[in-house]
Design an enzyme around this catalytic site. Sequence first.
Site, short mmCIF file in Angstrom:
data_model
loop_
_atom_site.label_atom_id
_atom_site.label_comp_id
_atom_site.label_asym_id
_atom_site.label_seq_id
_atom_site.Cartn_x
_atom_site.Cartn_y
_atom_site.Cartn_z
N ASP A 26 0.82 -1.23 0.00
CA ASP A 26 0.00 0.00 0.00
C ASP A 26 0.85 1.27 0.00
OD1 ASP A 26 -2.37 -1.64 0.34
OD2 ASP A 26 -1.77 -1.85 2.44
N LYS A 29 2.36 2.29 -5.16
CA LYS A 29 3.08 1.83 -6.35
C LYS A 29 2.32 2.12 -7.64
CE LYS A 29 3.34 -2.25 -4.48
NZ LYS A 29 2.96 -1.91 -3.10
N GLY A 53 -3.96 -4.38 -4.75
CA GLY A 53 -4.79 -3.34 -5.32
C GLY A 53 -3.97 -2.10 -5.58
N HIS A 54 -3.68 -1.81 -6.84
CA HIS A 54 -2.89 -0.62 -7.18
C HIS A 54 -3.84 0.50 -7.60
CE1 HIS A 54 1.10 -2.96 -7.90
NE2 HIS A 54 0.61 -3.09 -6.68
N GLN A 235 2.36 -5.85 -3.40
CA GLN A 235 2.58 -5.91 -1.96
C GLN A 235 3.84 -5.13 -1.58
OE1 GLN A 235 2.03 -9.40 -3.39
NE2 GLN A 235 -0.12 -8.88 -3.26
#
Length: 434
Positions: A26, A29, A53-54, A235
């Site tokens: 988180d 990225k 989740g980006h 991650q």
Amino acid sequence: MALVKNVKIKQMNRKIDVLLGLQWGDEGKGKIVDVLTPEYDIIARFQGGPNAGHTLEFNNIKHVLHTIPSGIFHANKINVIGNGVVIDPVILKREILALSKYNIEPSANLFISKKAHLIMPTHRTLDAAYESFKKDKKIGSTLKGIGPAYTDKVARLGLRIGEIFSEDFKQKYNITKDHHDKILAGYNYTESYQEYESEWFEAIEFLKGFLFIDSEKFFADVLKTNKKILAEGAQGALLDIDFGSYPFVTSSNTTTAGVCTGLGVAPSRINEVYGICKAYCTRVGSGPFPTELNDEIGQTMRDNGNEYGSTTGRPRRCGWLDMVALKYSVNLNGVTKLIITKADVLSGFDTIKVAMNYKIDNALIDYVPFEMNNDIIPDYIELPGWNQDISNCKSKIDLPEELINYLSFIEKETGVPVEYLSVGPDRTQTIKTK
């Protein structure tokens, strides 16, 4: 013995840059990949799956990607899902359809490695069964089936996405499914997956319209040209299966080393390594978190930073910057350039703390120990905060002196220059500091 003279050794092109998180995920990225993408020809995901989740935000629209690389919003860039990624066809199909609403057609520039493994419907059910079995020792899994899919990969029971075109694919699927059913029976876990299974096979047919590649050959060919590649991690380094806070980790190698196995490239091809960290720390799920703040300050960070998981929606745990863990990640990954995100979240704090050591049994240590647990007490120093709203700052000269000093402090401690600073969620709220 004859001497060999005038031998010219051809230097291999070193054109793969890496971008990865240095904390527990988180770190931002997705946004930074989007910012850097214009400098590259190819963006490639090398590990993880839809548990990542980006988040990208531009033109007042928030986008969350789970499997597709974050360069997909640039139509002239190739995006590759590498062999180290595990793919849930249902989630990938949903991602693709969601993009089409914005006139983005991934069929033109999304390539998928044939060697990437599939997440089966039963993998999701196994994930839930394993978490239920652990009771109060839950890992905090996203329940997307990631761990069980990687387990089957290592056990040589997995299905690779390139097999969807084979005549006996359904037979292979059923063999593995039957194996999973036996495991679930042993756990006395009866949750149904049939409805998802139907949707899963529909998604398989949908994905057959995309371009599948032998990714190791693709990258070998590309590296003979002048094209530039950015490998996008998911991650964070502290969730690495080998070097993270085990067992509270993900199921893949999130470090620079994972690029080589996740894309099929040699270590000698790695060039710059961009390491991203927040100006503070967050973590989702269970596991040790030495600088965690279970107080009003932690809640303020959570509210100011909108610290809720982009995949799960779970509130993130928040705390001060952990310099011990940051140095560990920098060394582990060979980071050459730092990117600091969410500096705007710390605006308004009179003082900012940074953990410089860990205190264990009344002894101070300056490294991440094997016994990484909740008994660690952080040893802090305090630095002056800044009260200025920095979200509209456009260059380094606009930044408050206290923030510039904070960045210089991080550079001095890590030995790595801070190349970019993020002062807000939008792609335009990014300052190049060097």
